[in-house]
Structure formats: C-alpha cells, structure tokens
Design a protein around this motif. Structure first.
Motif, mmCIF file in Angstrom:
data_model
loop_
_atom_site.group_PDB
_atom_site.id
_atom_site.type_symbol
_atom_site.label_atom_id
_atom_site.label_comp_id
_atom_site.label_asym_id
_atom_site.label_seq_id
_atom_site.Cartn_x
_atom_site.Cartn_y
_atom_site.Cartn_z
ATOM 1 N N LEU A 16 23.414 47.682 26.384
ATOM 2 C CA LEU A 16 22.353 48.005 27.344
ATOM 3 C C LEU A 16 22.879 48.121 28.773
ATOM 4 O O LEU A 16 22.364 48.908 29.563
ATOM 5 N N TYR A 17 23.896 47.322 29.092
ATOM 6 C CA TYR A 17 24.477 47.334 30.443
ATOM 7 C C TYR A 17 25.986 47.427 30.363
ATOM 8 O O TYR A 17 26.627 46.752 29.542
ATOM 9 N N GLN A 18 26.555 48.264 31.242
ATOM 10 C CA GLN A 18 27.998 48.321 31.393
ATOM 11 C C GLN A 18 28.488 46.965 31.908
ATOM 12 O O GLN A 18 27.795 46.302 32.675
ATOM 13 N N TRP A 19 29.674 46.587 31.466
ATOM 14 C CA TRP A 19 30.247 45.336 31.964
ATOM 15 C C TRP A 19 31.755 45.391 31.904
ATOM 16 O O TRP A 19 32.331 45.739 30.874
ATOM 17 N N HIS A 20 32.375 45.083 33.019
ATOM 18 C CA HIS A 20 33.825 44.894 33.054
ATOM 19 C C HIS A 20 34.169 44.126 34.312
ATOM 20 O O HIS A 20 33.672 44.443 35.396
ATOM 21 N N LEU A 21 35.036 43.126 34.171
ATOM 22 C CA LEU A 21 35.463 42.331 35.322
ATOM 23 C C LEU A 21 36.110 43.198 36.398
ATOM 24 O O LEU A 21 36.029 42.890 37.589
ATOM 25 N N ARG A 22 36.711 44.306 35.996
ATOM 26 C CA ARG A 22 37.375 45.192 36.958
ATOM 27 C C ARG A 22 36.393 45.788 37.966
ATOM 28 O O ARG A 22 36.780 46.143 39.080
ATOM 29 N N LEU A 28 38.072 44.009 45.389
ATOM 30 C CA LEU A 28 38.602 42.887 46.148
ATOM 31 C C LEU A 28 40.116 42.858 46.227
ATOM 32 O O LEU A 28 40.670 42.281 47.169
ATOM 33 N N VAL A 29 40.792 43.457 45.247
ATOM 34 C CA VAL A 29 42.246 43.366 45.142
ATOM 35 C C VAL A 29 42.833 44.766 45.237
ATOM 36 O O VAL A 29 42.562 45.615 44.389
ATOM 37 N N THR A 30 43.623 44.992 46.260
ATOM 38 C CA THR A 30 44.182 46.331 46.479
ATOM 39 C C THR A 30 45.559 46.502 45.854
ATOM 40 O O THR A 30 45.986 47.631 45.596
ATOM 41 N N ARG A 34 48.871 42.681 41.402
ATOM 42 C CA ARG A 34 48.049 41.473 41.485
ATOM 43 C C ARG A 34 46.776 41.637 40.650
ATOM 44 O O ARG A 34 46.355 40.703 39.955
ATOM 45 N N LEU A 35 46.184 42.812 40.701
ATOM 46 C CA LEU A 35 44.972 43.062 39.920
ATOM 47 C C LEU A 35 45.268 42.958 38.423
ATOM 48 O O LEU A 35 44.482 42.367 37.668
ATOM 49 N N ASP A 36 46.384 43.501 37.996
ATOM 50 C CA ASP A 36 46.749 43.422 36.582
ATOM 51 C C ASP A 36 46.956 41.978 36.148
ATOM 52 O O ASP A 36 46.526 41.579 35.048
ATOM 53 N N MET A 37 47.608 41.184 36.991
ATOM 54 C CA MET A 37 47.808 39.780 36.637
ATOM 55 C C MET A 37 46.480 39.033 36.621
ATOM 56 O O MET A 37 46.217 38.214 35.730
ATOM 57 N N LEU A 38 45.628 39.319 37.593
ATOM 58 C CA LEU A 38 44.325 38.660 37.665
ATOM 59 C C LEU A 38 43.528 38.892 36.388
ATOM 60 O O LEU A 38 43.003 37.951 35.778
ATOM 61 N N LEU A 39 43.451 40.150 35.970
ATOM 62 C CA LEU A 39 42.643 40.497 34.802
ATOM 63 C C LEU A 39 43.342 40.166 33.492
ATOM 64 O O LEU A 39 42.684 39.930 32.479
ATOM 65 N N GLY A 40 44.664 40.152 33.511
ATOM 66 C CA GLY A 40 45.412 39.915 32.284
ATOM 67 C C GLY A 40 45.710 38.464 31.994
ATOM 68 O O GLY A 40 45.974 38.104 30.842
ATOM 69 N N ASN A 83 27.323 39.426 39.223
ATOM 70 C CA ASN A 83 26.492 40.610 38.997
ATOM 71 C C ASN A 83 27.218 41.902 39.349
ATOM 72 O O ASN A 83 26.865 42.969 38.831
ATOM 73 N N GLU A 84 28.244 41.809 40.186
ATOM 74 C CA GLU A 84 29.007 43.012 40.550
ATOM 75 C C GLU A 84 29.949 43.459 39.438
ATOM 76 O O GLU A 84 30.554 44.532 39.544
ATOM 77 N N THR A 85 30.067 42.666 38.373
ATOM 78 C CA THR A 85 30.819 43.124 37.201
ATOM 79 C C THR A 85 29.952 44.003 36.299
ATOM 80 O O THR A 85 30.433 44.527 35.303
ATOM 81 N N ILE A 86 28.665 44.142 36.657
ATOM 82 C CA ILE A 86 27.696 44.901 35.852
ATOM 83 C C ILE A 86 27.194 46.050 36.729
ATOM 84 O O ILE A 86 26.245 45.893 37.491
ATOM 85 N N PRO A 87 27.832 47.229 36.661
ATOM 86 C CA PRO A 87 27.485 48.302 37.594
ATOM 87 C C PRO A 87 26.188 49.027 37.294
ATOM 88 O O PRO A 87 25.659 49.730 38.150
#
Length: 203
Positions: A16-22, A28-30, A34-40, A83-87
């Motif tokens: 029903l809703y899109q969801w991804h931590l990215r 927040l992470v440019t 660092r973003l790959d390590m954060l999410l991985g 909530n910002e993980t749910i666009p």
C-alpha cells in the motif's frame, strides 16, 4: 478458485505504501560510501525488524549508537524522522482499496510495523479509515512470517483463514499464510493484483 473470498487482508509496506530507508538517508548523507555503510551495516532493514517485532526505540537506539558512535546523527534521525522513509502510496494500490470498499468487501491488514512508528504514521494515512481492523506486529510483539500472527489475525477478524485473501510482497509471508489455509496473492504490481481481484469477482 473453489472458495469464495469474503474479505481482503493487505500488507502495508511495499503493497500500500512505498518504503525504503534510503528515502530518508539519501537526503541526509551526501557521501556515497558513508551511505552504503549506513544502509548496509548500521541502520539496516534487519535491525529495523527488531522494532517490528516489539523492541522499543528506547532500547534499540542507544544500543546502536554505542556500536556505531560515528553514525549517531543518522541513527537518531531514523527514530525521529521515520515517516520520511515512506514517500507515498504504491502506484495503483489505493485505488484498488477504494474499489473494494465501494463494493462492500471487508478490508483488514496485517503489517510488520513498529508500534511507535505506527503511532506516528497512521494519522497521516486516511486510507486506513476504510479498514475494519489492523494487526500491527509491534503492538502484538509478533511479526510475519510467524504463524502465530496469522492465527491472531484470523481470531481478531472473526473469519476463517480460507475465506480471506492475504496480499503481501514478501514471499516468506505469503508462504506462511498459505500454509495456514489463507488464500494468497504475492504482490509485485497493482495491475496484477487488480487482475486477480477481478478474477475472484471482488472488483
């Protein structure tokens, strides 16, 4: 399909809703590394699942910061800005909910969702006003694909599993429901779900 479908039971995330931590951390992470390590490694879906299963953010967040102190801002953002993980909605899914509701089909949901995050998200999502009951894993401290959550849901919804169609994007959850007698649809796209609902005479 030998059994009539009396009710439809939706998953929430990625149905029903899109969801991804990215969706949050990409803002927040440019630095890509660092973003790959954060999410991985740091704020992973596997770690997030602990909240779905009933652990509190008050337990999880300090524990994670102690393990990854260099990522404290991102870990705190996970808790404060979930909530910002749910666009937004999955394209086409809400229209199907509305059509089912207009036909008088009873609607329910079983979602793996942390209790604290659900409390913050539910008021932003009026589509759930159309649902008769929603089983939230974090509130029950039971999460899909544990068979116990399907048993609990059937009791709460007051219907036999074989009379309900369960819709989920996760194959393990679909298989668990099917093993307990539910009708199932493995969700990938709204148009394929639409075709299945039409074949069942629900829309």
């Amino acid at each position: 399909m030998t059994m009539q479908t009396e009710a439809v039971v939706f998953d929430v995330g990625r149905v029903l809703y899109q969801w991804h931590l990215r969706h949050l951390f990409g803002k927040l992470v440019t630095d890509p590394a660092r973003l790959d390590m954060l999410l991985g490694e740091v704020v992973t879906e596997e770690w997030h699942f602990e909240h779905d299963r009933g652990r509190t953010l008050g337990e999880m967040v300090p524990e994670r910061i102690a393990l990854y102190p260099d990522f404290e801002p991102e870990i705190r953002a996970y808790a404060a800005r979930f909530n910002e993980t749910i666009p937004g909605p999955v394209p086409g899914s809400h229209a199907l909910v509305e059509r089912l509701d207009a036909r008088g089909v009873p609607l329910y949901a079983i979602t793996n969702f942390g209790a604290e995050f659900w409390a913050g998200f539910r008021p932003t999502a009026p589509i759930f006003d159309r649902f008769r009951a929603i089983v939230v894993s974090g509130e029950e401290k039971l999460a899909k694909p544990d068979p116990a959550i399907f048993d609990l849901a059937a009791r709460r919804f007051g219907r036999a599993p074989e009379a309900m169609l369960f819709i989920d994007d996760n194959r393990a959850n679909v298989d668990a429901a099917a093993a307990h007698g539910w009708q199932v649809h493995h969700f990938s796209r709204a148009d394929l779900l639409e075709a299945d609902l039409a074949e069942r005479g629900l829309i």
